[in-house]
Scaffold this motif. Structure first.
Motif, mmCIF file in Angstrom:
data_model
loop_
_atom_site.group_PDB
_atom_site.id
_atom_site.type_symbol
_atom_site.label_atom_id
_atom_site.label_comp_id
_atom_site.label_asym_id
_atom_site.label_seq_id
_atom_site.Cartn_x
_atom_site.Cartn_y
_atom_site.Cartn_z
ATOM 1 N N ASP A 268 -12.228 -3.018 -0.850
ATOM 2 C CA ASP A 268 -10.867 -3.001 -1.382
ATOM 3 C C ASP A 268 -9.835 -2.916 -0.285
ATOM 4 O OD1 ASP A 268 -11.950 -3.072 -3.831
ATOM 5 O OD2 ASP A 268 -11.863 -0.901 -4.166
ATOM 6 N N GLN A 271 -6.983 -5.308 0.241
ATOM 7 C CA GLN A 271 -5.665 -5.191 -0.403
ATOM 8 C C GLN A 271 -4.610 -4.723 0.603
ATOM 9 O OE1 GLN A 271 -4.492 -5.844 -3.495
ATOM 10 N NE2 GLN A 271 -6.444 -6.878 -3.847
ATOM 11 N N ALA A 274 -3.566 -7.527 2.750
ATOM 12 C CA ALA A 274 -2.644 -8.436 2.060
ATOM 13 C C ALA A 274 -1.232 -7.852 2.020
ATOM 14 C CB ALA A 274 -3.149 -8.698 0.648
ATOM 15 N N TRP A 275 -1.138 -6.578 1.748
ATOM 16 C CA TRP A 275 0.189 -5.952 1.667
ATOM 17 C C TRP A 275 0.873 -5.929 3.026
ATOM 18 C CZ3 TRP A 275 3.564 -4.937 -1.982
ATOM 19 C CH2 TRP A 275 3.126 -4.956 -3.301
ATOM 20 N N LEU A 315 -6.031 -11.524 0.613
ATOM 21 C CA LEU A 315 -6.335 -11.828 -0.782
ATOM 22 C C LEU A 315 -7.676 -12.537 -0.906
ATOM 23 C CD1 LEU A 315 -2.813 -12.849 -2.035
ATOM 24 C CD2 LEU A 315 -4.134 -10.847 -2.694
ATOM 25 N N ASN A 399 -2.246 -11.593 -6.915
ATOM 26 C CA ASN A 399 -1.449 -10.407 -7.169
ATOM 27 C C ASN A 399 -0.020 -10.843 -7.432
ATOM 28 O OD1 ASN A 399 0.171 -8.104 -6.857
ATOM 29 N ND2 ASN A 399 -1.349 -7.142 -5.510
#
Lengths: 594, 491
Positions: A268, A271, A274-275, A315, A399
């Motif tokens: 995970d 994530q 990606a942020w 992603l 997302n």
């Protein structure tokens, strides 16, 4: 043959640095020859789809062996093409741009060193080798940013780039070591086998290891919060900015993520990646709208586009990230070289408000810059359009929040580029430099034209497929993505054009944004506080513990023993023979009777 | 392809030819002899790649005491390279020799021709020794080396230091040879064999006297260790080293420190190897480790106090012998994929390069600035940047900084010692390496940080430049990529 990719630039770097440095022109052509040859080899490898992966043992220690090995697959072959194509064009452009530079020899030696290091990153088949070349890239970047080391700013910028990168690299190293422990290998192909098991066995720690690895990409690809070095790195010669700080080196982080994409899909933590990418993209695009230095605008634009790539990688779609890296390399190198041509023509003036009206004076540069801009802002049928569609699509599917951020960036990009474009090329010349500007010579025009052509065609399947084979993403884009893309483009471009048409100074000055949210200043304060605290502690440790106990104690013991041993050496032969005899008795006693 | 022993024959013939030629060369300049020697040895070095061992079914008597294996070939090359460099150094050292040979103005070369061809005989001895696998041939080869060294050490006959060194080396050398040959006779008496392979085979036989009388066997090994300990300069038989090294002409010091030491280790390894897998192994290993620890400690700590560069390198040479003995001591217990032969060869290869560079620089400085003290090296980086640069590489390699041959050699020795769990010796070795950093970098400090007393620079011939650069390249290449040497010895 793949070894030649590494050997040629290394030899060129050594020869130019050690032998021909004084003769700038000769060095330039040696360097150019090596990069041209590597370009030919890379193209040949792509056409023949070479996938032999030669390796030999470098170090064997105990059960651990370290290989120097090359990975040849669609990913590395394609990346090699990008690196060598841009590299060759930048070398050619440099012939003109650096013609009158006093230390041309050193410049080309560093360029060759960079080509060597970058090739090493791309072709490495294990993390140890990649890390070594990763650091070498850092060194060559340092040398090139600080090329004009007699001036203060380039030196400061070089230092900043190096140190900031070191922070990221430290995390990178920890990540490598952690993953080595978890998967039992540092060779990519072997790690892939052990990754799933490691992810299942180590849970959260695995995610942390991946994030540590990502720190390396944060440093090298200038993501928040380590982005601060890239805009400053623009102090280096402009061709360097095009090659290293736009097209290739800063993409190394994204490339590394693509290389270990099998790790990203297992945790995970992706994530977070990606942020980080999305926030960087947004932040950089906002800052770019208020910059006045042409290279700084492009630098923030690079940051923003790199953020896009990292977001796509986070992603889970590294192919999309690589596709955007590939088109971006072409058009951003073009924009930087175009900026270089402009700066060269305007006698090293970089403030866009001191330019203006250059469209008529530099028609070729104008035209190619326009194509580059079109590709960057993703005008349909240019290469940037295809890759940005894919990025937006990935975000849309992955997302929705990130999709909104990506859409805002897609609006800001045409806005700041139209601002730049309008101010630089239209209106009246606003300084005598701009009024005297002349079109650059053909050795600089040629790379611009080639890159302009590439910026248009690179996105089409027949070209991209040639370079990256099956890795090129093909997907049907839903209409909402298409509408967003075209709508933001039209809105941003129009707004930019209307706001800045015929203006001679900033119309909406926002100091907070122009000063990059004061992040640099914040870092300076933080670093100083931290440094002072550590410095005080270290000083106390040094004077009270190290000096008094460790140094003085050891030194006097050793010195005492030393002079004792020295006293045995009386110089008298009888004494020596006697001692020899004692030695014999000792040996016989120890061996036979003890 | 030709039989390997042609090489030694070629070197001896070359030496004899040069000896005769010496009489006909002008007394003004005898450098031609050395140059021809260099060219000749280079040819032999190249032909080293085209030699073969016994063909299938060839049982000529020579093969029973002459081995052709990777170890033999490696150390033959080692001897050749060392000799070539010693000859190049002797060219640079001519002015000192002329001074102490009392040559007059018209015939400055008188009496130094021998200095240029005698090393060839030493070289032939070293090469034989690399191949010797019979205690008789071992002894003969060892004596050929030692006797030519007696002459060379005392060569500068108007120099008290050189004469004194010669006498000390002769008397102590004869003493050690006596012990060595005594040990060999005991070994022969116990086994009834002179061939090492047959001795090893006899060890497996429970009826052999070697098995029945372990004390007697240990006594013979003790005597042999005394003899070899002298050659390799291990404590407590290192006592001659500082004086002899300092007194001998510098090229010969270099030769002693590299050639003689390597020969001692080859012979030591060949003789001792069968006993490491045997009932006497524990005692043998314990003794070797004890000697190794003492040697490392004494060599390094005594070097700290030295102000004379030559004496400093003498102690440094002692300390490196300690590390090599540590490697030898791991013979019976190491499980690592790298084997002891490989590590010893790697260590000695790096040692050759860095030591010879250091002595070469010393030759030039002595010949042109007239001093061997560390103070003569002050500010050398400004006066002769090339010399300072190569000496810097040699020094950091001797100290063991990563990416040099010295580091890699030490790393493997430590690795093997760790696998064998010799923690006490490792601790001593760490102290030794720490002290080493201090005194090697003392030289660097003198060259780069201290101010020069004057601005005398040093002239360097192209030949010497090429030689030194080759060695520096070797140091760096081995430091980064040692695998070729290790592979040479891989099973």
């Amino acid at each position: 043959m793949p070894w030649l990719l590494l050997i040629l630039p290394l030899v060129a770097a050594l020869v130019t640095a050690l032998i021909t440095r004084k003769n700038g022109t000769l060095s330039a052509f040696i360097s150019l020859g090596s990069v041209g040859a590597t370009l030919a080899i890379s193209l040949l490898m792509v056409l023949r789809k070479d996938d032999a992966s030669p390796a030999f043992t470098w170090i064997a220690a105990g059960d651990f062996t370290l290989e120097i090995g090359l990975t040849l697959d669609a990913l590395s072959r394609g990346m090699m093409v990008i690196v060598t194509v841009i590299g060759t064009l930048v070398h050619v452009f440099s012939l003109g741009y650096m013609e009158k530079d006093e230390s041309k020899g050193r410049y080309f030696a560093c360029l060759s060193l960079f080509m060597f290091s970058m090739t090493g990153i791309v072709l490495a088949n294990n993390f140890a080798m990649m890390f070594i070349f990763w650091e070498l890239v850092g060194v060559s970047s340092y040398l090139l940013i600080g090329h004009w080391f007699t001036k203060n700013d380039p030196v400061e910028a070089a230092k900043k780039a190096f140190l900031t990168n070191r922070i990221g690299d430290f995390g990178f190293m920890i990540g490598i070591l952690m993953l080595w422990g978890m998967t039992g290998s540092i060779v990519f192909s072997e790690m892939e086998g052990g990754a799933a098991e490691a992810a299942a066995g180590h849970g959260k720690m695995f995610g942390i290891a991946v994030l540590c690895l990502f720190c390396g990409a944060v440093g090298k690809s200038a993501q928040m919060p380590l982005h601060v070095w890239l805009p400053d790195a623009m102090e280096g010669p402009t061709p360097v900015s095009a090659l290293i700080h736009a097209a290739t080196m800063v993409a190394a982080g994204v490339y590394m993520l693509a290389r270990v994409s099998f790790l990203l899909s297992l945790t995970d933590a992706a994530q977070v990646i990606a942020w980080v990418g999305a926030i960087t993209a947004l932040f950089a695009a906002v800052v770019a709208t208020q910059q006045n230095d042409i290279k700084k605008i492009l630098a923030y634009s690079t940051l923003s586009q790199l953020g896009y790539m990292v977001m796509a990688a986070g992603l889970g779609d590294t192919n999309v990230a690589m596709f955007h890296l590939y088109t971006h390399a072409a058009f951003k190198a073009l924009l930087f070289l175009g900026a270089g041509a402009i700066i060269y023509a305007c006698h090293h003036e970089q403030d866009i408000w001191q330019m203006g009206g250059l469209a008529k004076k530099m028609p070729v540069t104008f035209l190619t810059f326009a194509i580059g801009t079109a590709a960057l802002v993703a005008v349909p049928f240019t290469s940037g359009f295809f890759s940005k569609e894919m990025i937006l699509l990935t975000a849309y599917e992955g997302n929705k929040t990130l999709f909104v951020i990506a859409a805002i960036v897609a609006f800001l990009t045409p806005f700041y580029m139209m601002r730049l474009f309008t101010v630089v090329f239209f209106g009246e010349g606003r300084s005598h430099h701009a009024k005297d500007a002349k079109e650059v010579e053909s050795v600089m025009k040629l790379p611009l034209l080639v890159l302009a052509a590439l910026s248009v065609i690179a996105g089409y399947g027949f070209v991209a497929g040639l370079v990256f084979g099956d890795l090129v993403p093909h997907e049907q884009v839903p209409s909402i993505v298409l509408v967003t893309s075209l709508g933001t483009l039209a809105a941003g471009a129009l707004l930019g054009f209307i706001l800045y048409k015929g203006k001679t100074q900033e119309v909406t000055p926002i100091g907070f944004i122009r000063e990059k949210f004061f992040l640099d200043e914040l870092y300076i304060v933080l670093v100083r506080l931290f440094q002072d605290a550590v410095g005080l502690l270290a000083k106390m440790l040094d004077t009270h513990v190290v000096d008094n106990i460790a140094s003085k104690g050891t030194a006097s013991t050793v010195a005492g023993l030393g002079s004792l041993f020295r006293r045995i050496q009386v110089g008298n032969l009888q004494a020596y023979a006697f001692l020899f005899g004692v030695g014999v008795i000792l040996v016989v006693y120890l061996l036979v009777f003890a | 392809m030709m039989p390997a022993y042609y090489l030694e024959a070629a070197v001896v013939i070359l030496g004899l030819v040069l000896m005769v030629m010496e009489a006909f060369v002008e007394k003004a300049d005898k450098s031609l002899i050395a140059k021809m020697g260099i060219v000749g040895l280079l040819v032999v070095l190249v032909s080293l790649f085209f030699v073969s061992g016994p063909a299938e079914g060839d049982d000529a008597p020579i093969w029973s005491f002459y081995a052709v294996d990777p170890m033999a070939l490696f150390y033959k090359g080692f001897a050749l390279v060392t000799t070539i460099l010693v000859l190049i150094m002797s060219l640079d050292y001519r002015s000192v020799l002329q001074h102490y040979m009392g040559a007059d103005q018209e015939k400055p070369g008188a009496g130094i021709g021998e200095f240029h061809y005698l090393p060839l005989f030493t070289c032939a001895g070293l090469m034989w020794m690399a191949s010797a696998k019979d205690i008789v041939s071992i002894f003969v080869a060892l004596e050929l080396v030692t006797i030519s060294f007696y002459v060379l050490v005392a060569f500068m006959r108007r120099n008290v230091g050189s004469l004194e060194a010669g006498v000390k080396y002769l008397i102590l050398g004869a003493l050690s040879t006596g012990f060595f040959v005594y040990g060999l006779t005991w070994l022969f008496g116990l086994s009834g064999e002179t061939e090492l392979s047959k001795i090893a085979a006899a060890l497996g036989n429970d009826d052999s006297a070697m098995v029945r009388y372990p004390k007697a066997l240990l006594f013979s090994l003790a005597m042999i260790l005394v003899g070899l300990g002298f050659k390799i300069a291990a404590v407590p038989f290192q006592i001659w080293v500082p004086d002899v090294y300092q007194g001998a002409p510098t090229p010969i010091t270099a030769f002693l420190s590299v050639g003689s030491k390597a020969a001692g280790f080859v012979v030591g390894y060949r003789i001792m190897e069968p006993f490491f897998a045997n009932h006497v192994a524990p005692q043998l290993v314990t003794l070797i480790l004890a000697i190794s620890g003492a040697t490392i400690l004494l060599g390094n700590l005594a070097a700290v106090a030295q102000e004379n560069f030559k004496r400093l390198l003498a102690y440094s040479s002692i300390s490196h012998a300690g590390f090599l003995l540590l490697a030898l001591g791991c013979s019976s217990s190491t499980t690592s994929p790298v084997n002891v032969e490989g590590v010893m060869a790697l260590y000695l290869g790096g040692y050759l390069a860095m030591t010879l560079v250091a002595f070469h620089v010393m030759c030039l400085v002595r010949a042109q600035l007239g001093s061997e003290d560390l103070s003569a090296y002050k500010g050398l980086s400004k006066r002769s940047p090339f010399l300072a640069g190569v000496l810097l590489v040699a020094m950091i390699s001797l100290a063991g900084v990563p990416f040099t041959a010295g580091f890699i050699g030490k790393m493997y020795v430590f690795l093997m010692a760790l696998q064998s769990r010799y923690f006490v010796i490792i601790a001593l070795a760490v102290v030794g390496v720490g002290a080493g950093f201090y005194y090697y970098l003392k030289v660097v400090r003198a060259m780069y940080w201290d101010d020069a007393a004057d601005d005398q620079s040093v002239q360097i011939s192209t030949l010497s430049k090429v030689a030194m650069l080759t060695m520096v390249a070797l140091i760096v290449i081995l430091g980064i990529y040692p695998t070729p040497i290790l592979n040479l010895f891989a099973a």
